[in-house]
Write a protein that holds these residues in place. Sequence first.
Motif, short mmCIF file in Angstrom:
data_model
loop_
_atom_site.label_atom_id
_atom_site.label_comp_id
_atom_site.label_asym_id
_atom_site.label_seq_id
_atom_site.Cartn_x
_atom_site.Cartn_y
_atom_site.Cartn_z
N THR A 67 0.79 -1.23 0.00
CA THR A 67 0.00 0.00 0.00
C THR A 67 0.83 1.28 0.00
O THR A 67 0.32 2.33 -0.35
CB THR A 67 -0.92 0.02 1.23
OG1 THR A 67 -0.12 -0.01 2.42
CG2 THR A 67 -1.89 -1.15 1.22
N TRP A 68 2.11 1.20 0.39
CA TRP A 68 2.92 2.42 0.47
C TRP A 68 4.38 2.05 0.61
O TRP A 68 4.72 0.89 0.86
CB TRP A 68 2.48 3.27 1.66
CG TRP A 68 2.91 4.71 1.52
CD1 TRP A 68 3.87 5.35 2.25
CD2 TRP A 68 2.43 5.66 0.59
NE1 TRP A 68 4.00 6.65 1.81
CE2 TRP A 68 3.13 6.86 0.79
CE3 TRP A 68 1.47 5.62 -0.43
CZ2 TRP A 68 2.90 8.01 0.03
CZ3 TRP A 68 1.24 6.76 -1.19
CH2 TRP A 68 1.94 7.94 -0.94
N PHE A 69 5.23 3.06 0.48
CA PHE A 69 6.67 2.90 0.66
C PHE A 69 7.21 4.06 1.49
O PHE A 69 6.65 5.16 1.46
CB PHE A 69 7.41 2.91 -0.69
CG PHE A 69 6.97 1.86 -1.64
CD1 PHE A 69 7.41 0.55 -1.51
CD2 PHE A 69 6.10 2.16 -2.68
CE1 PHE A 69 7.00 -0.43 -2.40
CE2 PHE A 69 5.68 1.19 -3.57
CZ PHE A 69 6.13 -0.11 -3.43
N SER A 70 8.31 3.83 2.19
CA SER A 70 9.08 4.90 2.83
C SER A 70 10.53 4.70 2.41
O SER A 70 11.10 3.63 2.62
CB SER A 70 8.98 4.83 4.36
OG SER A 70 7.70 5.20 4.79
N PHE A 71 11.09 5.75 1.82
CA PHE A 71 12.45 5.69 1.31
C PHE A 71 13.39 6.50 2.19
O PHE A 71 12.96 7.24 3.07
CB PHE A 71 12.49 6.22 -0.13
CG PHE A 71 11.69 5.39 -1.09
CD1 PHE A 71 12.19 4.19 -1.57
CD2 PHE A 71 10.44 5.79 -1.51
CE1 PHE A 71 11.46 3.41 -2.45
CE2 PHE A 71 9.69 5.02 -2.39
CZ PHE A 71 10.22 3.83 -2.86
N GLU A 72 14.68 6.38 1.90
CA GLU A 72 15.70 7.15 2.60
C GLU A 72 15.33 8.63 2.55
O GLU A 72 14.92 9.15 1.52
CB GLU A 72 17.05 6.93 1.92
CG GLU A 72 18.21 7.57 2.61
CD GLU A 72 19.53 7.19 1.98
OE1 GLU A 72 20.36 8.09 1.79
OE2 GLU A 72 19.73 5.99 1.67
N GLY A 73 15.42 9.29 3.72
CA GLY A 73 15.07 10.71 3.79
C GLY A 73 13.60 10.96 4.08
O GLY A 73 13.15 12.10 4.07
#
Length: 191
Positions: A67-73
């Motif tokens: 459903t979603w992603f969290s990337f560096e930063g």
Amino acid sequence: MEHKFSDNRLDLQALREFCEREGETATYRKGEQLEREGDPARWFGFVTEGCFKYVTRGISDGREHITWFSFEGEYVGDYPACLYGRPSQTTIEAMMPSRVFRVNGKQLTDFFSRDTETAELRAAIAEHLLSQARARYLDFHRTTPRERYELLLHRCPGIVELLDLQDIASFLNVTPKTISKIRKVITFGKE
């Protein structure tokens, strides 16, 4: 869809500094979970290395849906559930070796209770999350699978190196076969 997952017009520097100052550094191997769906949400943090995917299971079929992603930063966590100690709505899993400055829900709630400025930041974050969720929902109704794929590539140019076909298809709510056809059309210009 927004143009980038991290494009959010919010000044979150104070929140980042809080996570770095008051939080702990946690490292995750590929496949390790920051949160598990159904368990009380504990963590909110700032990703300094790596990336995470948010996964839920289908009620009737048990299939994994991204459903979603969290990337560096960017920030990672089930924000509202963490604030209130409620069960996490998704499993948040490292997609590669990752590092996070993380705080627990009580620390986060105490931070937002410090003064008017942090209380306003809490409200702004909630509004932004609602706006992101609404835009994603609307895009499922107003864009074609190809348009969603192209928007994803625009927002996250390197994502095809991070995810397999199945993960991309899951996030875009289409079949892997559909993604293969879209890639073929984009690459060779043939339908």
